[in-house]
Design an enzyme around this catalytic site. Structure first.
Site, PDB file in Angstrom:
ATOM      1  CE  LYS A 193       1.615  -0.335   0.144  1.00 58.69           C
ATOM      2  NZ  LYS A 193       1.724  -1.629  -0.643  1.00 58.69           N
TER       3      LYS A 193
ATOM      4  CE  LYS B 238       3.742  -5.538   4.247  1.00 64.42           C
ATOM      5  NZ  LYS B 238       3.304  -6.318   3.634  1.00 64.42           N
TER       6      LYS B 238
ATOM      7  CE  LYS C   5      -2.435  -8.865   2.675  1.00 61.89           C
ATOM      8  NZ  LYS C   5      -1.290  -8.767   2.103  1.00 61.89           N
TER       9      LYS C   5
HETATM   10  N1  AQP Z   1      -2.296   0.801  -4.224  1.00 57.71           N
HETATM   11  C1  AQP Z   1      -0.969   0.016  -4.545  1.00 57.71           C
HETATM   12  N2  AQP Z   1      -1.024   0.529  -5.935  1.00 57.71           N
HETATM   13  C2  AQP Z   1      -0.590   0.344  -6.596  1.00 57.71           C
HETATM   14  N3  AQP Z   1       0.272  -0.937  -6.379  1.00 57.71           N
HETATM   15  C3  AQP Z   1       0.120  -1.740  -5.598  1.00 57.71           C
HETATM   16  N4  AQP Z   1       0.234  -2.876  -5.020  1.00 57.71           N
HETATM   17  C4  AQP Z   1       0.098  -3.439  -3.562  1.00 57.71           C
HETATM   18  N5  AQP Z   1      -0.263  -2.173  -3.611  1.00 57.71           N
HETATM   19  C5  AQP Z   1      -0.419  -1.143  -4.569  1.00 57.71           C
HETATM   20  C6  AQP Z   1       0.796  -3.745  -6.038  1.00 57.71           C
HETATM   21  O1  AQP Z   1       0.569  -5.475  -5.787  1.00 57.71           O
HETATM   22  C7  AQP Z   1       2.021  -5.961  -5.925  1.00 57.71           C
HETATM   23  C8  AQP Z   1       1.272  -7.600  -5.248  1.00 57.71           C
HETATM   24  O2  AQP Z   1       1.332  -7.078  -4.098  1.00 57.71           O
HETATM   25  P1  AQP Z   1       1.559  -8.456  -2.382  1.00 57.71           P
HETATM   26  O3  AQP Z   1       1.296  -9.605  -2.982  1.00 57.71           O
HETATM   27  O4  AQP Z   1       2.689  -7.422  -1.977  1.00 57.71           O
HETATM   28  O5  AQP Z   1       0.405  -7.649  -2.439  1.00 57.71           O
HETATM   29  P2  AQP Z   1       0.474  -7.638  -0.607  1.00 57.71           P
HETATM   30  O6  AQP Z   1       1.485  -6.523  -0.755  1.00 57.71           O
HETATM   31  O7  AQP Z   1      -0.406  -8.176  -0.093  1.00 57.71           O
HETATM   32  O8  AQP Z   1      -0.381  -5.985  -1.236  1.00 57.71           O
HETATM   33  P3  AQP Z   1      -0.787  -5.074  -0.122  1.00 57.71           P
HETATM   34  O9  AQP Z   1      -2.922  -4.379   0.197  1.00 57.71           O
HETATM   35  O10 AQP Z   1       0.514  -3.723  -0.358  1.00 57.71           O
HETATM   36  O11 AQP Z   1      -0.615  -5.218   0.746  1.00 57.71           O
HETATM   37  P4  AQP Z   1       0.033  -5.199   2.532  1.00 57.71           P
HETATM   38  O12 AQP Z   1      -0.863  -4.191   3.499  1.00 57.71           O
HETATM   39  O13 AQP Z   1       0.125  -6.570   3.002  1.00 57.71           O
HETATM   40  O14 AQP Z   1       1.243  -4.412   2.424  1.00 57.71           O
HETATM   41  C9  AQP Z   1       2.926  -5.428  -5.586  1.00 57.71           C
HETATM   42  O15 AQP Z   1       3.546  -5.851  -7.321  1.00 57.71           O
HETATM   43  C10 AQP Z   1       2.525  -4.463  -5.449  1.00 57.71           C
HETATM   44  O16 AQP Z   1       3.547  -3.561  -5.287  1.00 57.71           O
END
Ligand code: AQP
Length: 332
Positions: A195, A112, A198
């Site tokens: 993966k 990040k 967002k």
């Molecule tokens: N692609 C995924 N497959 C399985 N599990 C996933 N999670 C996120 N992406 C996947 C799981 O969702 C939960 C909530 O995650 P968060 O609040 O950390 O959400 P996030 O990180 O904002 O989701 P993103 O899309 O992964 O964000 P960025 O792009 O910022 O990294 C967690 O349990 C996570 O494992």
């Protein structure tokens, strides 16, 4: 009952399919068997810049989606992280127990911060995993249902719990990750080597649960597969098709082998058309239920207020014991 704790960020507005299948779906199941604590992690959200108005609206929206997904405030404790000040208080103690090098090894921070430019990344983003450690330890959670991307942070939680217990005496439960193999990682529909996320996914590769169902169907139908025509679960050689099969199987309860048989001799088009239908059937009522909760913010806020009260009772006890173990002088 064993205890579970997990959280989700309110940042993106809509949850995506990875959030749901990787985490929230398990939360719903675990409230039947566990003493479950689930929260909207707004303290984590501000590790990257947020618009205050949007953050507030997205926090309610996240809670509405959790209820729409099936969390029941009678069966679990649902709250907003900033409503329980003990999270930030325990995080400080945990910060002081963590090595700088140890924190620097967290791959999510590396990814990040590289995207933002190392100089622009906040110290909050750097210590985010340590706040997560505090989130989990405060509730003495036995298990933490998350996606695969969080495994390293749960490892850090275990290390710090053991370190604290070793140094100051038995205080924290050492938690285990609860990660279902089938849905541990849902992949981007356009680039199945990354993966679904967002921040990294392109709009076409990301299924937002609150998208128009029409849009969702279109995204499924244009998912990237491969030049072969065989429908077979083989993540290494056929990542796109395998991702679609995992999603299909989890949403319908049909086994992977059953699906392979069903689509034997049929093209990718048939698989995608059927999966698009399954997705639409899932997201349409989800959108409606979310809207119903949003239309009644008073009820929503009162659910969150009750949740925070229940959460604080547990959190305050752990924090007070932690302060005592560390050697802070009790306030008279
Ligand atoms: N692609 C995924 N497959 C399985 N599990 C996933 N999670 C996120 N992406 C996947 C799981 O969702 C939960 C909530 O995650 P968060 O609040 O950390 O959400 P996030 O990180 O904002 O989701 P993103 O899309 O992964 O964000 P960025 O792009 O910022 O990294 C967690 O349990 C996570 O494992």
């Amino acid at each position: 009952r064993p205890r579970v704790l997990s959280g989700i960020q309110p940042t993106a507005g809509s949850f995506h399919l990875g959030n749901y299948l990787g985490a929230v779906r398990q939360w719903v199941a675990l409230q039947e068997t566990h003493d479950a604590f689930y929260m909207v992690v707004d303290l984590h959200a501000i590790t990257v810049p947020q618009d205050p108005k949007e953050l507030r609206a997205n926090t309610r929206l996240a809670a509405a989606q959790l209820l729409a997904a099936g969390l029941d405030p009678e069966r679990c404790t649902l709250f907003v992280q900033s409503h329980v000040p003990e999270h930030a208080q325990l995080a400080w103690v945990m910060n002081c127990l963590t090595g700088f090098g140890e924190a620097s090894r967290m791959t999510q921070f590396k990814d990040k911060s590289a995207k933002q430019g190392a100089d622009r990344a906040s110290v909050g983003l750097f210590t985010y995993p340590i706040l997560q450690v505090a989130d989990i330890l405060l509730y003495q959670a036995n298990e933490v249902p998350v996606g695969e991307d969080q495994r390293q942070h749960i490892e850090l939680t275990r290390d710090l719990a053991e370190r604290f217990n070793g140094r100051f005496g038995e205080t924290f439960t050492v938690p285990s990750p609860y990660i279902l193999k089938e849905t541990a990682k849902i992949y981007d529909l356009q680039d199945p080597s990354i993966k679904m996320s967002k921040s990294a996914s392109t709009p076409k590769g990301l299924i937002n649960l609150l998208d128009e169902p029409k849009t969702t169907a279109k995204k499924v139908k244009s998912a990237v597969t491969d030049t072969d025509t065989v429908i077979r679960f083989d993540p290494e050689n056929k990542p796109g098709v395998s991702n679609l099969l995992s999603i299909y199987s989890t949403l319908t309860g049909a086994g992977i082998a059953e699906l392979e048989e069903k689509y034997a001799g049929k093209g990718y088009g048939a698989l995608k058309t059927d999966l698009a239908e399954v997705m639409v059937e899932f997201v349409s009522p989800f959108r409606e239920r979310t809207q119903q909760y949003l239309d009644d913010p008073e009820t929503l806020d009162s659910i969150l207020a009750k949740g925070a009260e229940k959460a604080r009772a547990v959190a305050a006890e752990t924090l007070s014991r932690t302060y005592e173990m560390v050697g802070f002088l009790p306030a008279k």
